[in-house]
Motif scaffolding. Sequence first.
Motif, PDB file in Angstrom:
ATOM      1  N   SER A 266     -16.515   8.973   9.280  1.00  0.00           N
ATOM      2  CA  SER A 266     -16.005  10.069  10.282  1.00  0.00           C
ATOM      3  C   SER A 266     -14.891  10.822   9.821  1.00  0.00           C
ATOM      4  O   SER A 266     -14.640  12.173   9.703  1.00  0.00           O
TER       5      SER A 266
ATOM      6  N   GLN B  24     -14.868  17.621  10.048  1.00  0.00           N
ATOM      7  CA  GLN B  24     -13.800  17.057  10.866  1.00  0.00           C
ATOM      8  C   GLN B  24     -12.487  17.429  10.556  1.00  0.00           C
ATOM      9  O   GLN B  24     -11.622  17.587  11.275  1.00  0.00           O
TER      10      GLN B  24
ATOM     11  N   ILE C 245     -14.496   8.419  15.595  1.00  0.00           N
ATOM     12  CA  ILE C 245     -13.453   9.183  14.625  1.00  0.00           C
ATOM     13  C   ILE C 245     -12.062   8.614  15.461  1.00  0.00           C
ATOM     14  O   ILE C 245     -11.094   8.533  14.605  1.00  0.00           O
TER      15      ILE C 245
END
Length: 433
Positions: free
Chosen positions: A236, A242, A365
């Motif tokens: 992640s 992200q 995450i």
Amino acid sequence: MSISSSSLPEQLLDFALRSGADCAEVFQSQSLSRPVFFEANRLKQLESTEAEGTALRLWKEGRPGLAVAYGEVEPQALVDRAIAISQLTEPEEIELSPASQLSYPDVGQSVTVEQLVEWGKIAIELVRDRYPEVLSSGGWDCEAETTRLINSNGLDCGYMDTTLSGFLEVEWIRGDDFLNVSDGQTERDQLDPTAIAQQVLQRLDWAKENVSTPAGRIPILFTSKAADMLWGTVQSALNGKQVIEGASPWSDRLGKLVTSEAITLSQQPNSGPFSCPFDDEGTPTRMIQFIDRGELKLFYTDRTTGKALGSGTTGNGFRPGLGSYPTPGLFNLLIEPGTKSLLELISSIDNGLIVDQMLGGGAGISGEFSVNVDLGYRIEKGQIVGRVKDTMVAGSVYTALKNLVELGGDADWNGSCYTPSAIVEGLSCTGRD
């Protein structure tokens, strides 16, 4: 008209352009699976399942539209649906792979249903020879998947892979004490039911006695299948999407240490049962080292994300489902293993805990987690003294990876992640005796 028609993708592209689309792509997926299932130590059923899907993605006046059909496909109807959806979306920059016609060899070997049944029987018999009171279940499968992607730029690529998988699950009931142990394999050409059974037998041997839980901040040994939780958070954090959204704690850490220097992590497209020659956008995949001895080297991206980051695509644009747009995704993630066996790792711990199976999801995450240990064992003076129950482990994945003590030499595939066992510090352990 069936998806198996070799002319269907070309027809869809032709109909889309004739209907006013600026450009288009067709993604096809077919799979054939023949699983066999065991329950309560006996063969329960045989199955044969086929799945066929076609996804058409087009842009009209710069607006994207995506339509999906399963099984039979009527080309014009699918095009009309995609165009209707495009009228409801905002214009976007078009990201399509350039012209390329690459032929990739088929990978993997098919095996017969009879062989799958035989593997299942071998694994169950080996366990019941030592533990006749347990109940064993399992599933063994041979799945062949064909993928083809073409677009109006002239891209045309495809491949077929065959994957074998087998798992064994054992239930051991002793009065009001219930124990569940499971293990399995995913490979290309051959499964080893003896190795799977030996893994399960080892866990049953360790679980003969129940002992109290060690408390406080102690070394935790995650077996290779349990360590996958740690690497899920890493995946992640390495996701370019992200990074753009500011959700990754590593967004500004390129070129810096983010884990212990004992960790080297890479993507190997040609390794193992999850090898993949190109992503779902048609970009050839490549070997990438994301973390080198603890130093962050690169994030993984699809075409859109790579452009936003200025790094370009890394060939990691994958569809979570046929009806989804490509998004950054990882496959064939390899953590470079150490040299010691699992037993050697255990012998190096004076007072600690082995985590082999967990209840609940991963850390995500954020890296923060608190999980119930479904299957765990206490270590004292380098020896396993028994199984722990009602135990919880909590902490931060990022802290654990910075406090890595050692990686084992027992790497194995867990999903598309090839990971060894790992001893980490900085996590807390609590139990209810």
